[in-house]
Write a protein that holds these residues in place. Structure first.
Motif, PDB file in Angstrom:
ATOM      1  N   CYS A  97       6.713   5.789   2.379  1.00 22.88           N
ATOM      2  CA  CYS A  97       5.688   4.907   1.809  1.00 22.88           C
ATOM      3  C   CYS A  97       6.194   4.211   0.543  1.00 22.88           C
ATOM      4  CB  CYS A  97       4.427   5.709   1.503  1.00 22.88           C
ATOM      5  SG  CYS A  97       3.542   6.314   2.953  1.00 22.88           S
ATOM      6  N   ALA A  98       6.926   4.944  -0.284  1.00 25.37           N
ATOM      7  CA  ALA A  98       7.446   4.345  -1.515  1.00 25.37           C
ATOM      8  C   ALA A  98       8.438   3.227  -1.209  1.00 25.37           C
ATOM      9  CB  ALA A  98       8.108   5.423  -2.372  1.00 25.37           C
ATOM     10  N   VAL A  99       9.322   3.445  -0.250  1.00 27.40           N
ATOM     11  CA  VAL A  99      10.306   2.422   0.110  1.00 27.40           C
ATOM     12  C   VAL A  99       9.614   1.190   0.671  1.00 27.40           C
ATOM     13  CG1 VAL A  99      12.202   1.901   1.696  1.00 27.40           C
ATOM     14  CG2 VAL A  99      12.190   4.058   0.449  1.00 27.40           C
ATOM     15  N   PHE A 100       8.614   1.396   1.531  1.00 28.99           N
ATOM     16  CA  PHE A 100       7.898   0.257   2.116  1.00 28.99           C
ATOM     17  C   PHE A 100       7.177  -0.546   1.042  1.00 28.99           C
ATOM     18  CE2 PHE A 100       3.933  -1.510   3.791  1.00 28.99           C
ATOM     19  CZ  PHE A 100       4.434  -2.382   4.750  1.00 28.99           C
ATOM     20  N   LEU A 101       6.492   0.132   0.129  1.00 27.61           N
ATOM     21  CA  LEU A 101       5.740  -0.584  -0.903  1.00 27.61           C
ATOM     22  C   LEU A 101       6.671  -1.341  -1.846  1.00 27.61           C
ATOM     23  CD1 LEU A 101       3.015   2.075  -1.782  1.00 27.61           C
ATOM     24  CD2 LEU A 101       2.742  -0.022  -0.439  1.00 27.61           C
ATOM     25  N   LEU A 102       7.819  -0.764  -2.158  1.00 23.10           N
ATOM     26  CA  LEU A 102       8.753  -1.446  -3.059  1.00 23.10           C
ATOM     27  C   LEU A 102       9.463  -2.614  -2.391  1.00 23.10           C
ATOM     28  CD1 LEU A 102      10.344   1.640  -4.863  1.00 23.10           C
ATOM     29  CD2 LEU A 102       8.737  -0.020  -5.834  1.00 23.10           C
ATOM     30  N   ALA A 103       9.659  -2.553  -1.081  1.00 26.79           N
ATOM     31  CA  ALA A 103      10.362  -3.625  -0.380  1.00 26.79           C
ATOM     32  C   ALA A 103       9.427  -4.702   0.147  1.00 26.79           C
ATOM     33  CB  ALA A 103      11.168  -3.048   0.788  1.00 26.79           C
ATOM     34  N   TYR A 104       8.125  -4.431   0.194  1.00 30.08           N
ATOM     35  CA  TYR A 104       7.171  -5.391   0.764  1.00 30.08           C
ATOM     36  C   TYR A 104       6.834  -6.469  -0.251  1.00 30.08           C
ATOM     37  CZ  TYR A 104       3.083  -7.096   3.287  1.00 30.08           C
ATOM     38  OH  TYR A 104       2.177  -7.886   3.962  1.00 30.08           O
ATOM     39  N   ARG A 105       6.889  -7.702   0.199  1.00 30.90           N
ATOM     40  CA  ARG A 105       6.529  -8.841  -0.643  1.00 30.90           C
ATOM     41  C   ARG A 105       5.097  -9.236  -0.330  1.00 30.90           C
ATOM     42  NH1 ARG A 105      11.930 -12.741  -0.329  1.00 30.90           N
ATOM     43  NH2 ARG A 105      13.330 -11.330  -1.468  1.00 30.90           N
ATOM     44  N   ARG A 106       4.198  -8.863  -1.237  1.00 33.76           N
ATOM     45  CA  ARG A 106       2.784  -9.066  -0.966  1.00 33.76           C
ATOM     46  C   ARG A 106       2.418 -10.553  -0.897  1.00 33.76           C
ATOM     47  NH1 ARG A 106      -1.216  -5.434  -1.391  1.00 33.76           N
ATOM     48  NH2 ARG A 106       0.242  -4.004  -2.461  1.00 33.76           N
ATOM     49  N   ALA A 107       3.042 -11.352  -1.742  1.00 34.63           N
ATOM     50  CA  ALA A 107       2.689 -12.774  -1.782  1.00 34.63           C
ATOM     51  C   ALA A 107       3.021 -13.460  -0.459  1.00 34.63           C
ATOM     52  CB  ALA A 107       3.406 -13.469  -2.936  1.00 34.63           C
ATOM     53  N   GLN A 108       4.213 -13.179   0.079  1.00 34.94           N
ATOM     54  CA  GLN A 108       4.617 -13.788   1.352  1.00 34.94           C
ATOM     55  C   GLN A 108       4.202 -12.953   2.568  1.00 34.94           C
ATOM     56  OE1 GLN A 108       6.845 -13.166  -1.131  1.00 34.94           O
ATOM     57  NE2 GLN A 108       7.123 -15.248  -1.958  1.00 34.94           N
ATOM     58  N   GLN A 109       3.654 -11.753   2.308  1.00 39.37           N
ATOM     59  CA  GLN A 109       3.300 -10.822   3.381  1.00 39.37           C
ATOM     60  C   GLN A 109       4.475 -10.649   4.345  1.00 39.37           C
ATOM     61  OE1 GLN A 109      -0.326 -12.063   5.320  1.00 39.37           O
ATOM     62  NE2 GLN A 109      -1.601 -11.443   3.595  1.00 39.37           N
ATOM     63  N   SER A 110       5.635 -10.377   3.764  1.00 40.52           N
ATOM     64  CA  SER A 110       6.856 -10.227   4.561  1.00 40.52           C
ATOM     65  C   SER A 110       7.630  -9.018   4.068  1.00 40.52           C
ATOM     66  CB  SER A 110       7.723 -11.484   4.471  1.00 40.52           C
ATOM     67  OG  SER A 110       8.154 -11.704   3.137  1.00 40.52           O
ATOM     68  N   LEU A 111       8.571  -8.585   4.904  1.00 31.35           N
ATOM     69  CA  LEU A 111       9.411  -7.428   4.602  1.00 31.35           C
ATOM     70  C   LEU A 111      10.860  -7.889   4.648  1.00 31.35           C
ATOM     71  CD1 LEU A 111       9.017  -4.347   4.079  1.00 31.35           C
ATOM     72  CD2 LEU A 111       9.574  -4.017   6.486  1.00 31.35           C
ATOM     73  N   ASP A 112      11.494  -7.956   3.484  1.00 34.07           N
ATOM     74  CA  ASP A 112      12.874  -8.407   3.401  1.00 34.07           C
ATOM     75  C   ASP A 112      13.817  -7.289   3.820  1.00 34.07           C
ATOM     76  OD1 ASP A 112      15.496  -8.704   1.486  1.00 34.07           O
ATOM     77  OD2 ASP A 112      14.736 -10.634   2.165  1.00 34.07           O
ATOM     78  N   SER A 113      14.655  -7.537   4.816  1.00 29.38           N
ATOM     79  CA  SER A 113      15.504  -6.483   5.362  1.00 29.38           C
ATOM     80  C   SER A 113      16.553  -6.014   4.355  1.00 29.38           C
ATOM     81  CB  SER A 113      16.187  -6.970   6.644  1.00 29.38           C
ATOM     82  OG  SER A 113      17.020  -8.090   6.376  1.00 29.38           O
ATOM     83  N   MET A 114      17.159  -6.952   3.630  1.00 23.73           N
ATOM     84  CA  MET A 114      18.147  -6.571   2.619  1.00 23.73           C
ATOM     85  C   MET A 114      17.511  -5.731   1.526  1.00 23.73           C
ATOM     86  SD  MET A 114      21.170  -6.543   1.327  1.00 23.73           S
ATOM     87  CE  MET A 114      22.183  -7.835   2.048  1.00 23.73           C
TER      88      MET A 114
END
Length: 399
Positions: free
Chosen positions: A197-214
């Motif tokens: 959950c911590a990794v997902f929340l830190l990597a998730y871009r809320r503004a773009q509602q996207s998940l950056d793979s890098m």
């Protein structure tokens, strides 16, 4: 569905052929003539409609043959594991013991069913869970490096499990035995969920509602390093015997497994596998870019958290049962996708490949080498070159 969306779903899957760090295309776009020259199902590896009465389904002949071959390999690995796991037994004796033949000597029945079968079953369950978890995370992140071990999920599970092993003195009976049988799975699942959950929340871009793979991989590597440091610190707090037991578990081991550990893991793995199969359409759509996936009806706000939660739970089950067996979640989905020539790793085939790979590696590590080793040592030796090849290919394509 609009005409452009139908076109993207039928023949425009080249963009979803799999990505590496940074979201670049892993396999590259093929010429349009090859992608569309054999009809809209050309990219699906020769899909054929099959009609039985009022029911019509799409069948991929290659997937059928590949699946049958994978099941045959798994059956051979299981039979070899049961036959050679200790004192060698003839395959017909093993099959008769599994069938409950009264003519089989009690000694052979005890060796096969009570001593060897739980370890073999543990390898099947752990390998399938870790492989399917890797297939889900790789697909959602559109990055073959985004596996539970890279994202720190298995390291988080290790923190919880090692904490119970070391601090509660698991394996010495009494309260310690309860802590091992009940507390360790709960603590490992909590650790995996917390880190995931911590990794997902830190990597998730809320503004773009996207998940950056890098970003997901980098955050995961940081979380894995932190969890590994906590695990090392916990090892310094326990006595020598508990620390030694924890170190063996951390390498990934199937030694000493019995039905009391294997059957609860199997009971937890089956519904999770069913849920993963039910989310197959979400996985296929997740392989597209975000805009295309939304256009095809994928609810990104719900699908990604649920899929990653499912992957974390599967990884936790596999890790609790066999420890953090390295590279199963990385190698097996890539192998399944390659042999099936699919857009995303087929989950059923991935589970079979993961189970066969883990059982075969345990057979090699425990019984084929002069010195018995944990299964994680062999999976690391076989999986490390795959990781190096992936990184080298990513660098060549970004150059």
């Amino acid at each position: 569905m609009s005409a452009p969306a139908r076109t993207a779903a039928a023949g425009g899957t080249t963009a979803a052929e799999g990505t590496v760090a940074g979201g670049t295309t892993a396999q590259g776009a093929r010429p349009a003539s090859r992608a569309t020259g054999a009809g809209p199902f050309a990219r699906l590896g020769g899909t054929r409609p099959v009609r039985v009465g009022a029911v019509s389904v799409l069948v991929r002949p290659r997937a059928v043959w590949v699946g049958a071959a994978a099941l045959a390999v798994l059956a051979a690995a299981v039979l070899g594991h049961l036959s050679l796991g200790g004192r060698p037994l003839a395959p017909d004796q093993v099959l008769a013991a599994l069938a409950g033949d009264p003519a089989v000597p009690a000694r052979v029945q005890l060796m096969v069913v009570e001593f060897r079968l739980p370890r073999t079953l543990a390898g099947i369950v752990a390998g399938a869970c870790l492989a399917v978890a890797g297939a889900i995370t790789q697909t959602v992140a559109r990055n073959p490096l985004a596996t539970p071990e890279i994202l720190g999920v298995t390291s988080g599970a290790s923190v919880g499990a090692v904490g119970i092993l070391v601090l509660a003195g698991a394996g010495h009976g009494g309260a310690s035995g309860v802590a091992e049988s009940v507390g360790m799975p709960v603590a490992a699942a909590a650790g995996a969920l917390g880190v995931g959950c911590a990794v997902f929340l830190l990597a998730y871009r809320r503004a773009q509602q996207s998940l950056d793979s890098m970003r997901l991989v980098l955050v995961g590597l940081g979380a894995a390093g932190l969890a590994t440091s906590l695990t090392t610190w916990l090892l310094t707090l326990g006595d020598v015997s508990n620390a030694s037991q924890a170190l063996t578990w951390m390498m990934g081991s199937l030694n000493g497994k019995d039905f009391s550990a294997t059957l609860p893991a199997l009971a937890a793995a089956v519904p999770l596998m069913v849920l993963a199969a039910a989310c197959g359409r979400w996985l296929v759509l997740s392989s597209f870019d975000d805009d295309t996936a939304r256009g095809l009806g994928l609810p990104l706000g719900r699908s990604r958290p649920l899929l990653l939660l499912l992957a974390v739970l599967l990884a936790a089950v596999g890790t609790v049962l066999a420890g953090p067996v390295a590279f199963v979640a990385l190698v097996c989905p890539l192998a399944a996708r390659s042999v099936a020539r699919a857009v995303v790793p087929p989950l059923g085939l991935t589970a079979v490949v993961g189970a066969a790979f883990t059982v075969a590696c345990d057979l090699l590590a425990g019984f084929a080498l002069p010195q018995s080793l944990p299964v994680g040592v062999v999976t690391t030796v076989l999986g490390a070159p795959v990781l190096i090849a992936l990184v080298a290919r990513s660098q060549r394509r970004s150059a």
